[in-house]
Design an enzyme around this catalytic site. Structure first.
Site, PDB file in Angstrom:
ATOM      1  N   SER A 159       0.846  -1.185   0.000  1.00  0.00           N
ATOM      2  CA  SER A 159       0.000   0.000   0.000  1.00  0.00           C
ATOM      3  C   SER A 159       0.880   1.234   0.000  1.00  0.00           C
ATOM      4  O   SER A 159       2.036   1.187   0.461  1.00  0.00           O
ATOM      5  CB  SER A 159      -0.889   0.005   1.250  1.00  0.00           C
ATOM      6  OG  SER A 159      -1.468   1.276   1.467  1.00  0.00           O
ATOM      7  N   TYR A 185       0.287  -0.283  10.783  1.00  0.00           N
ATOM      8  CA  TYR A 185      -0.152  -0.593   9.421  1.00  0.00           C
ATOM      9  C   TYR A 185       0.963  -0.304   8.414  1.00  0.00           C
ATOM     10  O   TYR A 185       1.261  -1.136   7.543  1.00  0.00           O
ATOM     11  CB  TYR A 185      -1.393   0.214   9.078  1.00  0.00           C
ATOM     12  CG  TYR A 185      -1.898  -0.006   7.671  1.00  0.00           C
ATOM     13  CD1 TYR A 185      -2.432  -1.239   7.297  1.00  0.00           C
ATOM     14  CD2 TYR A 185      -1.830   1.006   6.712  1.00  0.00           C
ATOM     15  CE1 TYR A 185      -2.891  -1.456   6.005  1.00  0.00           C
ATOM     16  CE2 TYR A 185      -2.292   0.796   5.423  1.00  0.00           C
ATOM     17  CZ  TYR A 185      -2.816  -0.437   5.062  1.00  0.00           C
ATOM     18  OH  TYR A 185      -3.268  -0.650   3.772  1.00  0.00           O
TER      19      TYR A 185
END
Length: 326
Positions: A159, A185
């Site tokens: 990501s 994350y």
């Protein structure tokens, strides 16, 4: 830095859909596994691969939800897998290996984002455990089937969130530093990219190439742990509350978001390449921190030395090595 982490000029762009990315490619006779393939980007990836003729296995932690989502899709099998439970990963891999099938495509698509602090049964931080370690163990256990394919590809969903943080090798599980759900994350997404670098280096002699992907910003199930106020800060809704689709701003729909994954899994444009981070159906440029540019990949997510260090740490944390039997 990897010498091949430069755009190759594919002719695609941020608006390209998964169906456009695969074009007329036939996957007849090919077998694919797509984790998280029963919702969002994973489901669109499964649909397009199956439509091209691949036999697609979808391992899922919620079999009932998966069966409902996959109903009516041809060439699709549903299986049980919980990535945060090592015994579940091993059991799934054993079942697949026992079938004797080669594995042509492995898409590591399942993941969680910005979750409240939690640890798995081993005491490992949950985002790092689910997003990286589970897929590390799965890929290693399936290695014999990937080798059997004689030209397999492993695609892991990273990501743009990797830009938030690299790997804190001194405290990967937040045992001493305060937990930050976004830092956790970002660390896990950096891990996904570094995993592709290391796996490709090991797999290329066996005909196994690995890639990591930024799919774009797609509002979907991954955002389930965010409050409406947090989602609002991303500017994904217009004044009427409708989701904005503006791929030039990295705001994509599901069809566009799955495109780079499908492209990495199937495109002949990537023959001879691997270990690269991709976005918008092309190899991404390296974007140094502080440049002020959007997109691209940070140096820390494609560094071979960091990739090797993460690989060794992952082997230690999972007790798993390539060619190891479940």
């Amino acid at each position: 830095m990897p010498f091949n982490q430069v755009p190759i000029g594919t002719g695609f762009n941020a608006s390209t859909t998964a169906e456009e990315a695969i074009g007329q490619t036939s996957l007849a006779g090919k077998t694919a596994i797509v984790t998280g393939g029963y919702s969002g980007l994973g489901l669109e990836t499964v649909r397009v691969l199956a439509q091209a003729g691949a036999r697609v296995i979808v391992p899922a932690r919620s079999p009932e939800r998966a069966r409902a989502a996959l109903e009516g899709l041809p060439n699709v099998e549903q299986e049980m897998l919980e990535l945060s439970q090592p015994e579940s990963v091993d059991a799934f891999a054993l079942r697949f290996l026992a079938s004797g099938r080669a594995l042509d495509i492995l898409v590591n698509s399942a993941g969680i984002m910005a979750t409240p602090f939690a640890r798995d049964a081993r005491g490992y931080e949950s985002q790092f455990s689910t997003n990286h370690l589970g897929h590390f163990q799965l890929s290693a256990r399936l290695w014999p089937a990937l080798r059997r394919a004689g030209g397999a590809r492993v695609v892991s969903l990273s990501s743009g969130g990797h830009q938030i943080a690299g790997i804190d090798f001194d405290d990967v599980h937040f045992e001493r530093r305060a937990y930050d759900k976004w830092v956790a994350y970002g660390q896990s997404k950096t891990a996904n990219a570094l995993f592709a670098v290391a796996l490709d280096a090991l797999g290329a002699p066996e005909g196994i190439r690995a890639f990591s992907v930024h799919p774009g910003s797609v509002l979907g199930p991954l955002a389930r742990h965010l409050t409406p106020e947090e989602i609002a800060t991303f500017g994904v809704h217009d004044a009427n509350g409708q989701v904005i689709v503006a791929p030039e701003r990295d705001l994509k729909n599901v069809q566009q978001g799955a495109a780079t994954t499908v492209w990495c899994a199937t495109s002949a444009q990537l023959d001879g390449l691997g270990g690269v981070y991709c976005e918008n159906c092309d190899v991404a440029r390296i974007n140094a921190a502080g440049s002020g540019e959007r997109g691209g990949v940070r140096p820390w997510a494609v560094d071979p030395d960091l990739a090797d260090r993460l690989w060794r740490l992952s082997e230690s944390l999972t007790g798993t090595q390539l060619n190891g039997s479940p």
